[in-house]
Design a protein around this motif. Structure first.
Motif, PDB file in Angstrom:
ATOM      1  N   LEU A   3       4.125   3.503  -6.043  1.00  0.00           N
ATOM      2  CA  LEU A   3       4.549   3.572  -4.642  1.00  0.00           C
ATOM      3  C   LEU A   3       3.328   3.399  -3.753  1.00  0.00           C
ATOM      4  O   LEU A   3       2.298   4.064  -3.966  1.00  0.00           O
ATOM      5  N   ALA A   4       3.411   2.515  -2.752  1.00  0.00           N
ATOM      6  CA  ALA A   4       2.340   2.331  -1.763  1.00  0.00           C
ATOM      7  C   ALA A   4       2.711   3.086  -0.490  1.00  0.00           C
ATOM      8  O   ALA A   4       3.835   2.973   0.007  1.00  0.00           O
ATOM      9  N   HIS A   5       1.774   3.830   0.009  1.00  0.00           N
ATOM     10  CA  HIS A   5       2.006   4.718   1.166  1.00  0.00           C
ATOM     11  C   HIS A   5       1.076   4.309   2.311  1.00  0.00           C
ATOM     12  O   HIS A   5      -0.146   4.426   2.208  1.00  0.00           O
ATOM     13  N   VAL A  42      -0.001  -7.238  -1.778  1.00  0.00           N
ATOM     14  CA  VAL A  42       0.446  -8.368  -2.602  1.00  0.00           C
ATOM     15  C   VAL A  42      -0.325  -8.393  -3.917  1.00  0.00           C
ATOM     16  O   VAL A  42       0.232  -8.641  -4.988  1.00  0.00           O
ATOM     17  N   ARG A  43      -1.633  -8.096  -3.837  1.00  0.00           N
ATOM     18  CA  ARG A  43      -2.448  -8.090  -5.056  1.00  0.00           C
ATOM     19  C   ARG A  43      -2.045  -6.959  -5.986  1.00  0.00           C
ATOM     20  O   ARG A  43      -1.967  -7.133  -7.208  1.00  0.00           O
ATOM     21  N   LEU A  44      -1.754  -5.770  -5.410  1.00  0.00           N
ATOM     22  CA  LEU A  44      -1.403  -4.606  -6.227  1.00  0.00           C
ATOM     23  C   LEU A  44       0.020  -4.668  -6.764  1.00  0.00           C
ATOM     24  O   LEU A  44       0.321  -4.068  -7.795  1.00  0.00           O
ATOM     25  N   ALA A  45       0.910  -5.346  -6.049  1.00  0.00           N
ATOM     26  CA  ALA A  45       2.318  -5.490  -6.435  1.00  0.00           C
ATOM     27  C   ALA A  45       2.983  -4.149  -6.731  1.00  0.00           C
ATOM     28  O   ALA A  45       3.463  -3.892  -7.843  1.00  0.00           O
ATOM     29  N   PRO A  46       3.043  -3.233  -5.762  1.00  0.00           N
ATOM     30  CA  PRO A  46       3.720  -1.945  -5.998  1.00  0.00           C
ATOM     31  C   PRO A  46       5.226  -2.139  -6.133  1.00  0.00           C
ATOM     32  O   PRO A  46       5.781  -3.176  -5.739  1.00  0.00           O
ATOM     33  N   ASP A  47       5.882  -1.136  -6.682  1.00  0.00           N
ATOM     34  CA  ASP A  47       7.336  -1.207  -6.854  1.00  0.00           C
ATOM     35  C   ASP A  47       8.073  -0.870  -5.562  1.00  0.00           C
ATOM     36  O   ASP A  47       9.235  -1.265  -5.390  1.00  0.00           O
ATOM     37  N   ILE A  48       7.440  -0.119  -4.674  1.00  0.00           N
ATOM     38  CA  ILE A  48       8.066   0.278  -3.416  1.00  0.00           C
ATOM     39  C   ILE A  48       6.957   0.532  -2.393  1.00  0.00           C
ATOM     40  O   ILE A  48       5.865   1.001  -2.755  1.00  0.00           O
ATOM     41  N   VAL A  49       7.221   0.199  -1.135  1.00  0.00           N
ATOM     42  CA  VAL A  49       6.266   0.418  -0.043  1.00  0.00           C
ATOM     43  C   VAL A  49       6.934   1.313   0.998  1.00  0.00           C
ATOM     44  O   VAL A  49       8.079   1.067   1.393  1.00  0.00           O
ATOM     45  N   VAL A  50       6.235   2.370   1.428  1.00  0.00           N
ATOM     46  CA  VAL A  50       6.754   3.230   2.501  1.00  0.00           C
ATOM     47  C   VAL A  50       5.742   3.261   3.642  1.00  0.00           C
ATOM     48  O   VAL A  50       4.525   3.255   3.406  1.00  0.00           O
ATOM     49  N   VAL A  51       6.250   3.278   4.867  1.00  0.00           N
ATOM     50  CA  VAL A  51       5.416   3.355   6.068  1.00  0.00           C
ATOM     51  C   VAL A  51       5.888   4.573   6.863  1.00  0.00           C
ATOM     52  O   VAL A  51       7.012   4.599   7.374  1.00  0.00           O
ATOM     53  N   ALA A  52       5.014   5.583   6.969  1.00  0.00           N
ATOM     54  CA  ALA A  52       5.413   6.888   7.503  1.00  0.00           C
ATOM     55  C   ALA A  52       5.165   7.008   9.007  1.00  0.00           C
ATOM     56  O   ALA A  52       4.503   7.914   9.473  1.00  0.00           O
ATOM     57  N   GLY A  53       5.707   6.075   9.769  1.00  0.00           N
ATOM     58  CA  GLY A  53       5.766   6.246  11.214  1.00  0.00           C
ATOM     59  C   GLY A  53       4.627   5.666  12.020  1.00  0.00           C
ATOM     60  O   GLY A  53       3.562   5.329  11.490  1.00  0.00           O
ATOM     61  N   GLY A 220      -7.550   3.117   5.328  1.00  0.00           N
ATOM     62  CA  GLY A 220      -6.815   2.318   4.357  1.00  0.00           C
ATOM     63  C   GLY A 220      -5.461   2.941   4.063  1.00  0.00           C
ATOM     64  O   GLY A 220      -4.875   3.607   4.903  1.00  0.00           O
ATOM     65  N   PHE A 221      -4.983   2.748   2.831  1.00  0.00           N
ATOM     66  CA  PHE A 221      -3.685   3.294   2.425  1.00  0.00           C
ATOM     67  C   PHE A 221      -3.792   3.825   1.002  1.00  0.00           C
ATOM     68  O   PHE A 221      -4.822   3.657   0.330  1.00  0.00           O
ATOM     69  N   MET A 222      -2.716   4.462   0.531  1.00  0.00           N
ATOM     70  CA  MET A 222      -2.720   5.084  -0.787  1.00  0.00           C
ATOM     71  C   MET A 222      -1.647   4.472  -1.680  1.00  0.00           C
ATOM     72  O   MET A 222      -0.650   3.930  -1.185  1.00  0.00           O
ATOM     73  N   THR A 223      -1.862   4.563  -2.965  1.00  0.00           N
ATOM     74  CA  THR A 223      -0.811   4.297  -3.947  1.00  0.00           C
ATOM     75  C   THR A 223      -0.701   5.500  -4.868  1.00  0.00           C
ATOM     76  O   THR A 223      -1.680   6.233  -5.085  1.00  0.00           O
ATOM     77  N   VAL A 224       0.501   5.737  -5.383  1.00  0.00           N
ATOM     78  CA  VAL A 224       0.725   6.832  -6.305  1.00  0.00           C
ATOM     79  C   VAL A 224       1.595   6.331  -7.446  1.00  0.00           C
ATOM     80  O   VAL A 224       2.535   5.548  -7.232  1.00  0.00           O
TER      81      VAL A 224
END
Length: 831
Positions: A3-5, A42-53, A220-224
Motif C-alpha cells: 500500500l502506498a500512502h 509507477v516504478r514501485l507498482a503498489p497494489d493500492i494507493v491512498v491519499v489522506a486529504g 515524500g511518501f510511505m509504502t507498507v
C-alpha cells in the motif's frame, strides 16, 4: 500486499508572489513534487494507493492544480491499470457550503478512483482482500463524528483519515489501532509514527508559508507491506529551504551587523540562489534591521526566492511583572524618587503627594470583553442566538452591513456598562483610519492598563487644588532652596541606568532560555512517560488476549510461537504468559505513577518561573527609570542649565515630577508597542515590511529601501492590524485583562497571503487572548477552515427564513486513539 500512502499534496499552493513562465513558482514546485511522486509510484507498482486529504490547497483550486492531479491519475491508470486510488477530502478540499462537494468530487468520476468528500465511505475490494474505510473532513468534524468499523470478511482492514490527534475529552473519531492493519493519516506535514500501524506520511513539499520548522525534514511518501507490516519511506526532492544559523548582534552596531550578514550568506553551501531563506538576528530589535536597508537587502532578496529577516526573540514580560495591584504605592515611590533627586522632598511635599495619590484608588473592573454568547435581534438579519467558544471564531458572508450589525451587537454585549476608556475603545475596534491614530490609541490603551489612570487622576487632582503655575508665580506657593542636579550628574546616571538595563535584559534572556529548555524537558519527559505507559498497556492487552485464547482452547490450543498443539505443555505456557503479564502490569503501574507525578511542574521549574518574574519586574522598573532620566535630560538648555518653565512651589514640584513619570511611562509603552508591532508586521508581510518606527510625532513603515511612501492600502492595513494585535497582546495577560478581541476592518484589505499569515499569527496569540472573533467576507476563512474553532455564516441581507447565523465546518478533524484496556487480571476460564 503493498500500500502506498500519500497525503497533504496541497496542489495549487502559492506563496511569495514570484511568477515564472506565467505560473506561481511555489505552485510549480508543488506540482513538480507530485509529478515525481507519481513516477516513483509507477516504478514501485503498489497494489493500492491512498491519499489522506488536502489534495488541493484550497476549495477553489486554480486550473493548473486540477490539471496536475488529473495528469497524475491518468499516468497511474495507464501504467498501473489494476491499482485503485483512494482519496479523502481534507479541510482544504472542502467548500464551506454543505451542498458543494468541491473540486475533489470531480476525481471520483475517474476510472479506478474513489474520492470521498462528504459522507464516510466503506469499500470492500474482494480481489485484493482489502476493506478500506474512508473518512473525509466533513464526516470527521460532524457531531457525532463518524465511527469507522473494520470488516471481518476482509483479510486486511485499512482506515484513511485526515485528522489531528486529540485528547478523549475533546472528542473526535474514535480509533482502536489494533483493529486496523494500517491507519493512513493526513493533516501533519511532518512524518510521524503513532503506533505499530498508524502513520502520518507527511507532505510531498514544504507547504507552509514559513517552512523553517521543516527545513531539515525529508519530504515524500510511505509504502507498507500489509502482509508483514514493514514500512518504507520514499523521499521526493523539493526546493531547498535554508534556516541559517542565528547571528548574534549587539543593538546599535550597524556596520558590524552588515558585515556579519555578508559573512553568513557566503557560508551557505551552494549559495542562497533560488532558496527559501530565513535570517535571524539574535539580540537585535526590529529597528536594528534598518541597518540592512538599501543595496544589501535588495540584492539578497533578488537572489533568494524568498528571504525572511527576523529580529531576535522578544522578551515576553509576564503580566504579573507590570499588573501591580499596588499601583498607587509604586507611583508615589517613583515620584518621591524624582523629588528626592530635585532636593525638594520634605514632609509638606510628601503630604501633597499622598493627597494626589491616595491609597483608596478604586480598582478597575477587568477583564474587558468577557462575552461567550450572542443573543439579540439584529436589523436586516433577524434573531441571533449563538455561543462563542474559546479560540478563533469567524463571522463571514452575508452583506457588509449585516456583519457590521452583528459586530455591534457583540461589542454592546462585551462593553455593557463599562466606561468608554482607552482600553474599551481598543477592544471595540473604534480606531482611526490612519496609522498614527492606531498607534496613539494603542499606546493609550496599553498605558491605561499599566496604571496611567492612577497617574492622570493625580494630575487632575492637582488642578482641582486650584494652585496653577500662574498663582505660584504670584508668590502664593513660595519657592524652596534645593540642590539642583546638573546636566553631567543626570547624564552619568542615565549612562549607568542604560548599563543596568542591558545587564538585566541579558539576565532575563538567559533565564527565559533556561526556563524554555526546562519546560520542554518536563513536557518531553511527561510525553515519554505517557508513551511508555501506553506501550505497556498495549503489551498487557496483547498478553491478556493470548491468555484468554489459551484458556478457552485448553490443551488443544496452538503454541503462540511455533503453531503446534500444546497438549501437555498447555499449563506451562499459560503460566509463562501469566508471569509475563504480571511483570508488564507491575512495570505499567510504576510508569502510571511516574506519569501522574509529572502532571505537576517540578520544583526547579517553578523556581525558574519565579526568578524570571522577578527579573522582568526589575527590568520594567529599570526601563521606567531610564525614561524618566531621559525626560530630565530634556529639561536642560544648550548651556547645561535647568529650564524652569513652571514656577517653584510644592505643588508645582510634584506636578513636574508627575509629568516626567508620565512621559517616561508613555515612552516605555510606545517602545514596547512598536517593538512587538514590528515583529507582528514582519510576520504578516512575510518580512517585506521591516518595522514600524516613530519619529517627530509620526509613524512610518520601513521597507527594504527606506520608509514606505506613499502607503498602499495593503501596507496601511498591515500596519493597523499589527498595531492592534500588538496592543491586545501587551494588555491581555492571559485573559486577565482582555478576555476577547474583535477583528474587522482592515482585515479584508490585506492581500491574500497576508490574510492567511494574520490568521496563523492570531492562532499563536490564543494563549493570551482566550477568544478572537473575526468579521470578514470569508475568502481567507474558506482557504483555512482548520484554523477556526467555529465558523458562522451570516444569512444574506433582506430577510428570509432559517437561522440568522448558520454554522459551517470548522477546525481540524480530530482523531482519538482509543485508550488501551486497564491493567486488571484476566478472568479465569470456567472450563
Amino acid at each position: 500486499m503493498i500500500l502506498a500512502h500519500l497525503s497533504d499534496l496541497h496542489l495549487g499552493f502559492r506563496a511569495y508572489g514570484r511568477v515564472e513562465r506565467g505560473m506561481d513558482t511555489r505552485e510549480r514546485d508543488v506540482a513538480t513534487a507530485f509529478e515525481r511522486a507519481v513516477h516513483e509510484l509507477v516504478r514501485l507498482a503498489p497494489d493500492i494507493v491512498v491519499v489522506a486529504g488536502d489534495v488541493f490547497d484550497r476549495p477553489d483550486p486554480p486550473a493548473g492544480a486540477v490539471v496536475a492531479v488529473a495528469r497524475g491519475l491518468e499516468a497511474l491508470r495507464a501504467s498501473l491499470p489494476r491499482t485503485p486510488v483512494l482519496m479523502v477530502a481534507g479541510p482544504r478540499d472542502t467548500p464551506r457550503r454543505p451542498g458543494d462537494p468541491g473540486a475533489l468530487a470531480v476525481l471520483d468520476t475517474f476510472p479506478n478512483v474513489e474520492a470521498a468528500t462528504g459522507l464516510s465511505r466503506s469499500l470492500l475490494m474482494e480481489d485484493l482482500g482489502i476493506h478500506a474505510s474512508l473518512i473525509p473532513y466533513r464526516a470527521a468534524v460532524r457531531h457525532p463524528p463518524a465511527l469507522p468499523e473494520p470488516d471481518p470478511r476482509a483479510r486486511w482492514n485499512v482506515l484513511v483519515l485526515h485528522a489531528t490527534v486529540a485528547a478523549p475529552a475533546h472528542g473526535g473519531v474514535n480509533v482502536d489501532p489494533t483493529e486496523w492493519d494500517y491507519v493512513a493519516l493526513g493533516g501533519e506535514h511532518r512524518r510521524r509514527k503513532l503506533g505499530p500501524t498508524a502513520h502520518y506520511c507527511g507532505s510531498l513539499e514544504r507547504v507552509a508559508l514559513d517552512p523553517w520548522d521543516e527545513a531539515a525534514d525529508e519530504k515524500g511518501f510511505m509504502t507498507v507491506d500489509l502482509e508483514t507490516g514493514e514500512t518504507a519511506f520514499h523521499a521526493i526532492p523539493g526546493r531547498p529551504v535554508a534556516a541559517l544559523a542565528p547571528i548574534k548582534v549587539t543593538s546599535g552596531e550597524a556596520e558590524k551587523l552588515q558585515r556579519k550578514v555578508r559573512d553568513v550568506m557566503q557560508e551557505v553551501p551552494g549559495g542562497i540562489a533560488g532558496k527559501v531563506v530565513r535570517l535571524r538576528l539574535d539580540g537585535a530589535e526590529p529597528a536594528d534591521l534598518l541597518a540592512l536597508q538599501g543595496e544589501q537587502l535588495h540584492g539578497l532578496r533578488q537572489t533568494a526566492l524568498h528571504l525572511a529577516v527576523e529580529a531576535g526573540r522578544e522578551l515576553r514580560v509576564p503580566a504579573e511583572a507590570w499588573r501591580a495591584v499596588d499601583a498607587p504605592t509604586l507611583l508615589r515611590e517613583a515620584v518621591s524618587a524624582e523629588l528626592g533627586r530635585d532636593g525638594t522632598l520634605d514632609d509638606g511635599v510628601a503630604e501633597i503627594l499622598r493627597t494626589l495619590v491616595p491609597e483608596d484608588v478604586p480598582a478597575v473592573d477587568y477583564p474587558m470583553g468577557l462575552v461567550d454568547a450572542l443573543d439579540g435581534e439584529v436589523n436586516r438579519v433577524g434573531r441571533v442566538s449563538t455561543s462563542i467558544p474559546e479560540g478563533l471564531t469567524a463571522v463571514i458572508g452575508g452583506g457588509g452591513r449585516a456583519r457590521r450589525s452583528i459586530a455591534e451587537l457583540l461589542v454592546d454585549a462585551g462593553l455593557g456598562e463599562t466606561p468608554r476608556t482607552s482600553l474599551a475603545r481598543l477592544w471595540a475596534g473604534k480606531e482611526a483610519e490612519t496609522l498614527d491614530g492606531a498607534v496613539h490609541q494603542a499606546v493609550e490603551a496599553v498605558a491605561e492598563v499599566r496604571g496611567m489612570g492612577v497617574l492622570d487622576a493625580a494630575i487632575g487632582r492637582a488642578g482641582d487644588l486650584g494652585v496653577s503655575a500662574e498663582q505660584e508665580a504670584q508668590g502664593e506657593a513660595p519657592a524652596k532652596d534645593r540642590i539642583r542636579p546638573d546636566q553631567d550628574e543626570v547624564a552619568a546616571e542615565f549612562r549607568s541606568s542604560e548599563q543596568e538595563l542591558r545587564e538585566l535584559r541579558g539576565d532575563a534572556a538567559e533565564v527565559d532560555g533556561d526556563l524554555e529548555v526546562a519546560t520542554m524537558d518536563w513536557l518531553r519527559e511527561r510525553q515519554d512517560a505517557e508513551t511508555t505507559l501506553v506501550a505497556f498497556r498495549d503489551r498487557a492487552r496483547e498478553l491478556r488476549g493470548r491468555i484468554r485464547q489459551l484458556q478457552e482452547a485448553g490443551p488443544d490450543a496452538p503454541c503462540p510461537t511455533c503453531g503446534r498443539v500444546l497438549a501437555r505443555h498447555h499449563e506451562e505456557v499459560l503460566r509463562e504468559l501469566s508471569d509475563d503479564w504480571e511483570a508488564v502490569v507491575q512495570d505499567g503501574r510504576w510508569w502510571r505513577r511516574r506519569w501522574e507525578q509529572l502532571e505537576l511542574k517540578p520544583e526547579h521549574l517553578q523556581d525558574l518561573e519565579q526568578r524570571a518574574l522577578r527579573l522582568h519586574a526589575a527590568m520594567e522598573a529599570s526601563s521606567e527609570r531610564l525614561e524618566i532620566l531621559r525626560a530630565r535630560l530634556g529639561t536642560f538648555d544648550e548651556s547645561g542649565r535647568r529650564r524652569l518653565d513652571v514656577p517653584d512651589g510644592d505643588l508645582g514640584n510634584v506636578v513636574r515630577a508627575l509629568g516626567r513619570v508620565r512621559a517616561a511611562r508613555l515612552a516605555r509603552v510606545r517602545d514596547l508597542l512598536l517593538s512587538r508591532a514590528s515583529r507582528f508586521l514582519g510576520r504578516i508581510s512575510g518580512g517585506r515590511i521591516l518595522a514600524v518606527t516613530w519619529s517627530e510625532g509620526r509613524s512610518e513603515l520601513q521597507g527594504d529601501e527606506g520608509p514606505l511612501s506613499p502607503l498602499s492600502e495593503e501596507d496601511l492595513a498591515s500596519g493597523r492590524i499589527a498595531v492592534r494585535l500588538a496592543a491586545a497582546s501587551l494588555v491581555a495577560g492571559g485573559g486577565q485583562v482582555l478576555a476577547s478581541l474583535v477583528i474587522e476592518e482592515p482585515f479584508d484589505r490585506l492581500d491574500e497571503e497576508s490574510r492567511v499569515r494574520t490568521l496563523v499569527l492570531v492562532r499563536s496569540l490564543l494563549d493570551e487572548l482566550p477568544r478572537v472573533i473575526l468579521f470578514s467576507r470569508g475568502d481567507a476563512v474558506d482557504a483555512r477552515p482548520e484554523l477556526f474553532e467555529c465558523i458562522l455564516e451570516v444569512r444574506d441581507d433582506g430577510g428570509g427564513t432559517g437561522p440568522a447565523l448558520r454554522p459551517a465546518a470548522a477546525g481540524s478533524g480530530r482523531l482519538v486513539l482509543r485508550d488501551a484496556v486497564p491493567m486488571t487480571p484476566p478472568a479465569e476460564s470456567s472450563g
